[in-house]
Design an enzyme around this catalytic site. Structure first.
Site, PDB file in Angstrom:
ATOM      1  N   ARG A   4       4.971  -8.509  -3.201  1.00 51.39           N
ATOM      2  CA  ARG A   4       5.341  -7.754  -2.035  1.00 51.39           C
ATOM      3  C   ARG A   4       6.543  -8.262  -1.632  1.00 51.39           C
ATOM      4  NH1 ARG A   4       4.241  -2.985   1.452  1.00 51.39           N
ATOM      5  NH2 ARG A   4       2.026  -3.046   0.777  1.00 51.39           N
ATOM      6  N   GLU A  58       1.704  -3.270  10.449  1.00 52.88           N
ATOM      7  CA  GLU A  58       2.816  -4.148   9.764  1.00 52.88           C
ATOM      8  C   GLU A  58       4.207  -4.209  10.080  1.00 52.88           C
ATOM      9  OE1 GLU A  58       0.366  -6.030   6.102  1.00 52.88           O
ATOM     10  OE2 GLU A  58       0.976  -3.956   5.754  1.00 52.88           O
TER      11      GLU A  58
END
Length: 781
Positions: free
Chosen positions: A325, A728
């Site tokens: 990520r 997020e």
């Protein structure tokens, strides 16, 4: 039969449907103390309290483990080691390497070695300290640099590439390079790790766990007990915060409670003290990143060679996906040209680090923003202009990422322009530049930074969800889904979705505790996908029941489908009406099922690690923030003066909750880049293991002028009511504060030098940067 008079003639807003600002379903319980967390569950008769004995060394072989003094302590009922675990010992979430209890060797200071159960919490804690533990210590790897030097990794290296980065760099007019240390972050959830295990028939186990992933807890408890998953039920009503810290790492404590409950045949609870919780559970990964960027005379990126090094701790946990990520987001919002991104997963003798809000994304995004600031100083431009120059756009292949996903529906250029105008960026930039010319000590800084954040689990099979809905004959509805509530308002939004589908008041919807015996095989509540996945699954279940009711009404009343409408708590049946409750009662009397499961899986996504290409994200959530700071160059202290945030949530399901999530995420991101410093000493001991030594942001750290707005644009993808994830992405808005601090320090060189300030940018680090920059300016003459 109960009618629903309160729903009659109410608007969708009054009914609490999606798009309306409804308070969190447990808000009043949080305030009054009525909310029940795991530690609040009434204690079953005969309950025992468990606690662990922890390793006093970071690495070595256990040469002596004498627990006789532990067993003889008052109140002690049982003591267990790795040898007493009836089933699997390894509880690694994805990859092996994480023993439930240390077995012959230890790999970090604070690793659980044994567990003691006693008749009281204090008795268990006191007894755990009586153990005699001798360890033949071995040299420990504590830092990421030590791991790189020793070639110590938990997983293999991975590379993503587009074009030829080396050739592009060799042709570029300028090279900008550097390195960035990015600190980790403690989750600091208000409710610590806690679990309660209650024995059931046939060695079955009922487990109450403060977990973001009840199915994983169910699976691992079954494995350590060596029983089928069907004999384990996990219940999770609410968490007092999770932020990723309870995605995988809640399982260990549930498993420990379960093995003791299995051995003693008594209920067992384990709750970690804050210092032990902080020392023995994982954090956000610290990172050490390196970059080399080729640019033209205008500051346009032509090539990039980037390496991200995640400090993973002693075991893999979720580190493979977390470093992936970080690699995915090393571009943030910018086209990197010919790019090579390399990711290393470094093994150290510290606690195994884990998920944290944003996963690995923030460590990639902050690197991108560091690079763009450095480019701006190199070419002598306003950093915002350099950012806008390098944004993804639709010219040629400038909308294709280094992992070969096309950036579709890119609203960032428009969004940035809107925030630039609403925050009065240009006028403030001019005023700040003039202020800094005449203020030798106090320096102001300003930064406007964007975020482009991919939404989906990058592990494909996790992008699925289930739900279960029961409609009762009085018109009330019970909803269960696989997501967990940790304060983010997931249950509220799911309740609004179901209320809208049935056209009834949200007060008639009850969203119950997440339970593995109601919705099986669930994914963790993470990756900002809680509402995307579970909202769609609940909608699917509601639509199935609604269609049954429509089909029944068509047959029973002899109407066309088009003549039947669910609206405002009533059912229009041609020229007649009846309440939702009345239709449900009538359907039941005519043997129509009023219960259904629902299911959803995210479409379009795929990623091939062998070719490092694909579409790992269903869509991108975007936003931008503008922060202004005032820095005291004599002390390194700083004050955050103003913040403006414009954030993209698609069609908002609940504006009040969405704004609250953005504000909270920003505050958490602010702490990550400024005050929250984790320190391990050379022995591997976490020295910042309490609220006295670890500083999370307080109210006075937030700006007096704090403006948050939602960018109103429906998500073009088929998400739940065309909304976008909100958990997020706004965390990254805190990065604008760090960029503003760097901007203020850079003013000491008339913005010609880009200061190196590793995060968190504590006042000490800011002061060091001021000193180094002044020395550099003096050398330049």
């Amino acid at each position: 039969m109960r009618s629903m008079p309160n729903s009659h003639n109410k608007t969708d807003q009054a009914l609490g449907h999606t798009g309306s600002s409804r308070k969190h379903e447990s808000a009043h319980k949080h305030v009054t103390g009525e909310a029940i967390y795991v530690d609040d569950i009434p204690e079953p008769a005969g309950m025992l309290f468990a606690y662990c004995g922890f390793s006093p060394k970071a690495r070595g072989k256990i040469t002596k483990l004498n627990l006789s003094a532990v067993s003889q302590c008052e109140g002690v009922v049982a003591v267990m080691t790795a040898d007493d675990v009836p089933g699997h010992l390894d509880i690694g979430a994805v990859f092996p390497g994480e023993p439930l209890l240390a077995n012959g060797e230890v790999e970090f200071l604070g690793q659980p070695i044994f567990v003691v159960a006693a008749t009281s919490y204090n008795a268990a804690r006191k007894a755990a300290r009586k153990a005699e533990i001798d360890i033949d210590a071995e040299p420990a790897i504590i830092t990421v640099n030590q791991a790189l030097d020793a070639e110590s990794f938990v997983r293999p290296q991975h590379t993503q590439q587009r074009g030829d980065a080396s050739s592009a760099l060799s042709r570029s007019a300028h090279i900008v390079e550097g390195e960035q240390y990015i600190g980790g972050q403690e989750h600091f959830y208000l409710e610590g790790q806690v679990a309660l295990a209650i024995p059931a028939e046939d060695r079955g186990m009922m487990v109450y766990s403060s977990s973001q992933h009840p199915t994983e807890v169910q699976k691992l408890v079954a494995e350590v007990l060596h029983i089928p998953m069907s004999q384990v039920t996990v219940d999770m009503r609410r968490m007092g915060g999770g932020f990723g810290g309870k995605e995988t790492q809640a399982a260990q404590w549930a498993c420990i409670a379960a093995i003791v409950a299995d051995k003693t045949n008594k209920p067992v609870k384990i709750r970690l003290a804050r210092a032990d919780d902080m020392s023995s559970t994982g954090k956000r990964h610290p990172f050490y990143n390196q970059f080399k960027i080729g640019i033209n005379e205008e500051g346009l990126i032509e090539g990039a060679d980037i390496t991200v090094n995640g400090e993973c701790g002693f075991a893999a946990d979720l580190s493979d996906a977390i470093v992936d990520r970080a690699m995915f987001h090393s571009d943030n919002a910018y086209y990197l040209g010919n790019a090579k991104i390399t990711g290393n997963r470094c093994k150290t003798n510290t606690v195994s680090h884990t998920a944290y809000r944003g996963f690995g994304g923030p460590k990639g995004v902050i690197l991108a923003e560091r690079m763009l600031d450095d480019i701006a100083r190199k070419v002598g431009k306003d950093p915002l202009d350099v950012r806008k120059l390098n944004l993804y756009n639709d010219e040629g292949d400038r909308n294709v990422t280094h992992y070969h996903q096309t950036v579709e529906h890119n609203i960032l250029p428009e969004l940035i322009e809107q925030l630039e105008d609403s925050s009065d960026y240009r006028a403030r930039r001019a005023a700040i530049t003039e202020f800094n010319k005449t203020s030798p000590i106090m320096k102001k800084g300003l930064a406007l930074t964007p975020v482009k954040f991919g939404i989906s689990f990058t592990v494909q099979h996790l992008n699925q969800a289930g739900a279960l809905i029961h409609v009762y004959t009085d018109g009330s509805v019970q909803v269960n889904h696989g997501g967990t509530e940790m304060g983010q308002g997931l249950h509220t939004k799911v309740g609004q979705i179901v209320a809208q589908e049935f056209g009834i008041d949200i007060s008639d919807i009850l969203v119950t505790a997440t339970r593995t015996d109601k919705v099986p095989n669930t994914s963790p509540t993470a990756a900002s996908s809680g509402t995307d996945l579970n909202g769609k699954a609940a909608q699917n279940a509601a639509k199935i029941i609604k269609q049954r009711l429509v089909d029944f009404a068509v047959e029973h009343f002899g109407l066309a489908t088009s003549a039947i409408e669910f609206s405002q708590g009533r059912i229009k049946l041609g020229a007649e009406q009846m309440t939702f409750a009345e239709l449900c009662q009538l359907a039941y009397m005519n043997r129509v099922s009023l219960s259904s499961t629902g299911y959803y899986k995210t479409p379009k996504i795929h990623y091939d690690r062998n070719t490092a290409s694909g579409r790992p994200f269903f869509y991108f959530a975007m936003g931008a923030s503008c922060s202004e700071v005032l820095v005291d160059t004599l002390t390194g202290e700083y004050q955050l003066s103003r913040v403006d945030i414009l954030h993209d949530v698609g069609t908002s399901l609940n504006p009040a909750i969405d704004v609250g999530q953005i504000e909270g995420a920003f505050a958490q991101g602010l702490g990550w880049v400024t005050t929250e410093e984790l320190v391990w000493n050379n022995e591997g001991r976490l020295t910042t293991n309490s609220g006295a030594t670890y500083k999370i942001p307080a109210v006075n750290d937030l700006p007096a002028d704090f403006n948050v707005e939602l960018f109103t644009r429906a998500n073009p993808e088929d998400t739940i009511y065309n909304s976008k994830a909100v958990g997020e992405p706004p965390f990254m808005h805190g990065i604008s504060v760090w960029c503003a601090i760097r901007d203020a320090v850079s003013s000491l060189s008339n913005y010609t030098v880009s200061p190196v300030i590793h995060t968190p940018a504590t006042p000490e680090k800011v002061l060091w940067a001021v000193k180094e920059l002044r020395q550099q300016v003096e050398k330049q003459g």
